[in-house]
Structures are given as structure tokens and as C-alpha cells.
Design a protein around this motif. Structure first.
Motif, PDB file in Angstrom:
ATOM      1  N   LEU A   5       4.869  40.955   6.085  1.00 55.14           N
ATOM      2  CA  LEU A   5       4.969  41.482   7.440  1.00 55.14           C
ATOM      3  C   LEU A   5       4.370  40.482   8.427  1.00 55.14           C
ATOM      4  CD1 LEU A   5       3.894  45.177   6.785  1.00 55.14           C
ATOM      5  CD2 LEU A   5       6.194  44.197   6.759  1.00 55.14           C
ATOM      6  N   LEU A   6       5.147  40.133   9.431  1.00 52.46           N
ATOM      7  CA  LEU A   6       4.715  39.178  10.443  1.00 52.46           C
ATOM      8  C   LEU A   6       4.824  39.828  11.818  1.00 52.46           C
ATOM      9  CD1 LEU A   6       6.728  36.157   9.011  1.00 52.46           C
ATOM     10  CD2 LEU A   6       4.272  36.544   8.756  1.00 52.46           C
ATOM     11  N   TYR A   7       3.840  39.630  12.654  1.00 54.24           N
ATOM     12  CA  TYR A   7       3.822  40.240  13.983  1.00 54.24           C
ATOM     13  C   TYR A   7       4.221  39.207  15.030  1.00 54.24           C
ATOM     14  CZ  TYR A   7       1.565  44.182  11.739  1.00 54.24           C
ATOM     15  OH  TYR A   7       1.308  45.246  10.916  1.00 54.24           O
ATOM     16  N   LYS A   8       5.237  39.545  15.795  1.00 51.95           N
ATOM     17  CA  LYS A   8       5.784  38.613  16.788  1.00 51.95           C
ATOM     18  C   LYS A   8       5.776  39.249  18.170  1.00 51.95           C
ATOM     19  CE  LYS A   8       6.813  35.485  13.663  1.00 51.95           C
ATOM     20  NZ  LYS A   8       8.166  34.987  13.419  1.00 51.95           N
ATOM     21  N   PRO A  30      14.749  46.701  16.641  1.00 49.22           N
ATOM     22  CA  PRO A  30      13.294  46.872  16.678  1.00 49.22           C
ATOM     23  C   PRO A  30      12.546  45.888  15.785  1.00 49.22           C
ATOM     24  CG  PRO A  30      14.418  48.956  16.278  1.00 49.22           C
ATOM     25  CD  PRO A  30      15.424  47.870  16.092  1.00 49.22           C
ATOM     26  N   TYR A  31      13.236  45.407  14.752  1.00 44.97           N
ATOM     27  CA  TYR A  31      12.641  44.470  13.808  1.00 44.97           C
ATOM     28  C   TYR A  31      13.599  43.309  13.584  1.00 44.97           C
ATOM     29  CZ  TYR A  31       9.733  48.544  12.749  1.00 44.97           C
ATOM     30  OH  TYR A  31       8.893  49.618  12.849  1.00 44.97           O
ATOM     31  N   THR A  32      13.059  42.226  13.050  1.00 46.45           N
ATOM     32  CA  THR A  32      13.886  41.155  12.514  1.00 46.45           C
ATOM     33  C   THR A  32      13.651  41.139  11.012  1.00 46.45           C
ATOM     34  OG1 THR A  32      13.597  39.852  14.539  1.00 46.45           O
ATOM     35  CG2 THR A  32      14.466  38.711  12.614  1.00 46.45           C
ATOM     36  N   GLY A  33      14.744  41.103  10.249  1.00 48.34           N
ATOM     37  CA  GLY A  33      14.621  41.223   8.806  1.00 48.34           C
ATOM     38  C   GLY A  33      14.736  42.675   8.384  1.00 48.34           C
ATOM     39  N   CYS A  34      14.994  42.897   7.092  1.00 47.13           N
ATOM     40  CA  CYS A  34      15.170  44.263   6.598  1.00 47.13           C
ATOM     41  C   CYS A  34      14.832  44.326   5.117  1.00 47.13           C
ATOM     42  CB  CYS A  34      16.608  44.732   6.828  1.00 47.13           C
ATOM     43  SG  CYS A  34      16.880  46.460   6.357  1.00 47.13           S
ATOM     44  N   SER A  35      13.860  45.153   4.774  1.00 53.85           N
ATOM     45  CA  SER A  35      13.401  45.216   3.382  1.00 53.85           C
ATOM     46  C   SER A  35      14.316  46.041   2.485  1.00 53.85           C
ATOM     47  CB  SER A  35      11.974  45.773   3.327  1.00 53.85           C
ATOM     48  OG  SER A  35      11.915  47.076   3.873  1.00 53.85           O
ATOM     49  N   PHE A  36      15.340  46.690   3.037  1.00 50.22           N
ATOM     50  CA  PHE A  36      16.327  47.348   2.184  1.00 50.22           C
ATOM     51  C   PHE A  36      17.130  46.314   1.392  1.00 50.22           C
ATOM     52  CE2 PHE A  36      16.464  51.323   5.062  1.00 50.22           C
ATOM     53  CZ  PHE A  36      15.473  51.921   4.310  1.00 50.22           C
ATOM     54  N   ALA A  37      17.255  45.114   1.937  1.00 48.42           N
ATOM     55  CA  ALA A  37      17.797  43.963   1.194  1.00 48.42           C
ATOM     56  C   ALA A  37      19.129  44.252   0.504  1.00 48.42           C
ATOM     57  CB  ALA A  37      16.779  43.476   0.166  1.00 48.42           C
ATOM     58  N   CYS A  38      20.034  44.937   1.181  1.00 48.23           N
ATOM     59  CA  CYS A  38      21.327  45.265   0.574  1.00 48.23           C
ATOM     60  C   CYS A  38      22.066  43.991   0.157  1.00 48.23           C
ATOM     61  CB  CYS A  38      22.177  46.078   1.553  1.00 48.23           C
ATOM     62  SG  CYS A  38      21.408  47.647   2.020  1.00 48.23           S
ATOM     63  N   ILE A  62       7.731  42.182  12.930  1.00 50.19           N
ATOM     64  CA  ILE A  62       7.457  43.387  13.715  1.00 50.19           C
ATOM     65  C   ILE A  62       7.288  42.983  15.175  1.00 50.19           C
ATOM     66  CG2 ILE A  62       5.833  45.291  14.049  1.00 50.19           C
ATOM     67  CD1 ILE A  62       5.107  44.734  10.984  1.00 50.19           C
ATOM     68  N   LYS A  63       8.061  43.587  16.034  1.00 52.35           N
ATOM     69  CA  LYS A  63       8.071  43.213  17.452  1.00 52.35           C
ATOM     70  C   LYS A  63       7.002  43.997  18.203  1.00 52.35           C
ATOM     71  CE  LYS A  63      12.923  41.866  17.278  1.00 52.35           C
ATOM     72  NZ  LYS A  63      14.278  41.976  17.854  1.00 52.35           N
ATOM     73  N   TYR A  99       7.491  53.575   8.994  1.00 52.44           N
ATOM     74  CA  TYR A  99       6.558  54.673   8.741  1.00 52.44           C
ATOM     75  C   TYR A  99       5.223  54.416   9.420  1.00 52.44           C
ATOM     76  CZ  TYR A  99       9.411  56.955   5.126  1.00 52.44           C
ATOM     77  OH  TYR A  99      10.399  57.635   4.453  1.00 52.44           O
ATOM     78  N   LYS A 100       4.743  53.185   9.305  1.00 52.79           N
ATOM     79  CA  LYS A 100       3.429  52.834   9.848  1.00 52.79           C
ATOM     80  C   LYS A 100       3.525  52.290  11.268  1.00 52.79           C
ATOM     81  CE  LYS A 100      -0.465  49.671   9.039  1.00 52.79           C
ATOM     82  NZ  LYS A 100      -0.248  48.760  10.199  1.00 52.79           N
ATOM     83  N   GLU A 101       4.438  51.364  11.513  1.00 53.65           N
ATOM     84  CA  GLU A 101       4.453  50.658  12.798  1.00 53.65           C
ATOM     85  C   GLU A 101       5.049  51.481  13.938  1.00 53.65           C
ATOM     86  OE1 GLU A 101       2.885  47.960  13.304  1.00 53.65           O
ATOM     87  OE2 GLU A 101       2.436  47.469  11.205  1.00 53.65           O
ATOM     88  N   GLN A 102       6.035  52.320  13.651  1.00 51.58           N
ATOM     89  CA  GLN A 102       6.649  53.210  14.637  1.00 51.58           C
ATOM     90  C   GLN A 102       7.186  52.480  15.877  1.00 51.58           C
ATOM     91  OE1 GLN A 102       4.729  56.935  15.406  1.00 51.58           O
ATOM     92  NE2 GLN A 102       3.819  57.065  13.378  1.00 51.58           N
ATOM     93  N   VAL A 103       7.714  51.285  15.661  1.00 49.35           N
ATOM     94  CA  VAL A 103       8.337  50.556  16.766  1.00 49.35           C
ATOM     95  C   VAL A 103       9.576  51.309  17.258  1.00 49.35           C
ATOM     96  CG1 VAL A 103       9.442  48.402  17.489  1.00 49.35           C
ATOM     97  CG2 VAL A 103       7.477  48.338  15.933  1.00 49.35           C
ATOM     98  N   THR A 104      10.399  51.757  16.328  1.00 50.09           N
ATOM     99  CA  THR A 104      11.613  52.484  16.710  1.00 50.09           C
ATOM    100  C   THR A 104      11.273  53.750  17.479  1.00 50.09           C
ATOM    101  OG1 THR A 104      12.870  51.603  14.839  1.00 50.09           O
ATOM    102  CG2 THR A 104      13.656  53.665  15.816  1.00 50.09           C
TER     103      THR A 104
END
Length: 272
Positions: A5-8, A30-38, A62-63, A99-104
Motif C-alpha cells: 500500500l502506497l499513499y499518494k 479512487p485508487y490506482t492498482g487493484c488487488s483483485f488481480a483478475c 491510495i489517493k 474497508y480501512k481507507e474509505q476513499v470511495t
């Protein structure tokens, strides 16, 4: 595998809608990157992924300060004309870090106060149910588009093992429907599914959009081919499903259950 996780601090959030999203005034991630990694995600073939050293799905930016920035940009955009927003085009707004950051959620809070003309919220995560209070306040100005590529969880595990189970997505759609929140299912991309798929969807939505690699990856399927996805079909002996005409199998099945104004193909199904 742990996600880095990187904060930008972004300079902008709202981007002009272009290409597949040309019907929208803006896209919003809201984010760059996606851990669902489809495995089939077309973003893997885009600069945001190609120019990173780490593999797609192993990192998320994380923006920070996103809500304040959106408020300013939204006010400026609304002063110029109608504002229609697609969230999100290159990440999932409800991936686990939310869940934690709640940017969305913070962005939705801004949009409740300064409502856009329309917001399409594209996700595959049951976490969207957490924000039903805000979605209800947006009323007819929002539609939740839930990705349900197949009704077979064994297929989901093969192609998107880190993504939420199909049953949890269908339950979320049921809850959204009960809450009166506009929804649709995005069968995007079309993965192998059963003949019972339409009936399962009809229980929870009245609107479905069918899309595939060849129509929806922005390159006529080239980006997807470069990912080597065909090998997954070969291993499962499902090669017939990796074909430009395979979407018609699902579309014809859906036609037996959904009305003409409740069934869409590719870009038209995502339009504001």
C-alpha cells in the motif's frame, strides 16, 4: 500474498471521458492498482501497470485528500455543464483496502452534497452494500453495476481467484434491490456459465449488460490476447468460450428471461 500500500497525493481526480467512456463527461478512480488481480484485466496492458516494476495486483496507490480535491473539481465541472461520472475505469472502488481507507465512501459523501447528473458505480465487491445509505440519497442519479461474469464459482476461482464469490455478489444485488437502489449486472467479460444463469440474475436485477474481451478491452481483444488468457481456456477444455461470437451464447440465454429494454450489449449498457 500481501498487497503493498502506497499513499499518494493526486493533483487531479476527474478525467475526461474518452473512448469506451466517451458518453461520460468524466471517469473517476479512487485508487490506482487493484488487488483483485483478475487474470483478464485489460489494465494489465496499460501504462499504469506496464511501467510499474511490481506485478499487477500486488500494489495499490491510495489517493490521499481525495474528497477535498473532488469537491473542488466537481464544483468547477458542474459550472461548465452536465457532469456524468464513471467510477471506476481502471480499479475497483470497493477492493479490500477500501474497508480501512474509505476513499470511495468519502467521494460518495461529496457527491451526495454536490450531486452529479449521473454516477455509474462499477464494482465486483459486496462491500458496496456498506454505502447503501449514501446511494439511496443519490436516488436516480446513480446506478450500481455489479460484475457477475459467470454463475459458476469454479470458473470464478479459475480466472479471478482473489475476487469475491459469486453468491456474495448476488446477495448484495438482492439487498440493493430491496433498498430501491438502481442496479444492473455486467457480464463483463463473458466467462463460461450455465443455462441457469439468466434465472439466477432475474431474481436480483431487471437490467443486464453483456460484454466480452473483443468488444470491451479497448483494443478489439488484442490486450487480452497479450495476457495469454487463452491458456486458461485450454487447460479447462473450454476453448469455444474464447471466441468473438461466444457472447451470443449468453445473450440468447438472457433474451429468454430479460425484456428488450433490460438487456444491453457492451458500451450501450454502460452509458449514462
Amino acid at each position: 500474498m500481501a498487497t503493498e500500500l502506497l499513499y499518494k497525493q493526486p493533483k487531479t481526480l476527474l478525467n475526461k471521458g474518452t473512448g469506451f467512456l466517451s458518453g461520460y463527461s468524466h471517469s473517476l478512480n479512487p485508487y490506482t492498482g487493484c488487488s483483485f488481480a483478475c487474470s483478464y484485466c485489460y489494465v494489465r496492458q496499460m501504462p499504469v501497470s506496464i511501467f510499474r516494476k511490481e506485478d499487477w495486483g500486488t500494489w495499490v496507490d491510495i489517493k490521499q485528500g481525495a474528497a477535498e480535491l473532488l469537491r473542488k473539481e466537481l464544483l468547477r465541472a458542474k459550472a461548465k455543464g452536465p457532469v456524468t461520472i464513471f467510477m471506476s475505469s481502471s480499479t475497483d472502488p470497493y477492493q479490500p483496502v477500501e474497508y480501512k481507507e474509505q476513499v470511495t465512501r468519502s467521494l460518495l459523501e461529496v457527491m451526495v452534497q454536490e450531486q452529479p447528473d449521473f454516477l455509474l458505480l462499477q464494482t465486483r465487491s459486496p462491500l458496496v452494500r456498506r454505502d447503501m445509505d449514501l446511494l439511496k440519497e443519490l436516488g436516480d442519479h446513480v446506478r450500481v453495476s455489479m460484475t457477475v461474469e459467470t454463475d459458476l464459482d469454479v470458473i470464478r476461482k479459475r480466472f479471478t481467484p482473489a475476487a469475491p464469490p459469486i453468491g456474495a455478489r448476488l446477495k448484495t444485488l438482492e439487498l440493493l434491490k430491496e433498498a430501491g437502489i438502481p442496479t444492473q449486472v455486467a457480464i463483463a467479460p463473458v466467462l463460461p456459465s450455465s443455462p441457469a444463469f439468466p434465472e439466477k440474475l432475474k431474481e436480483v436485477v431487471d437490467r443486464v449488460c453483456v460484454d466480452d474481451y473483443f468488444m470491451g478491452d479497448g483494443s478489439g481483444g488484442k490486450r487480452t490476447r497479450n495476457l495469454g488468457i487463452y491458456s486458461l481456456y485450454e487447460e479447462s477444455k473450454l476453448q469455444e468460450w474464447y471466441d468473438p461470437s461466444a457472447w451470443r451464447i449468453v445473450y440468447e440465454r438472457m433474451k429468454s428471461v430479460f425484456s428488450e429494454n433490460g438487456l444491453y450489449v457492451s458500451q450501450e449498457g454502460f452509458e449514462p
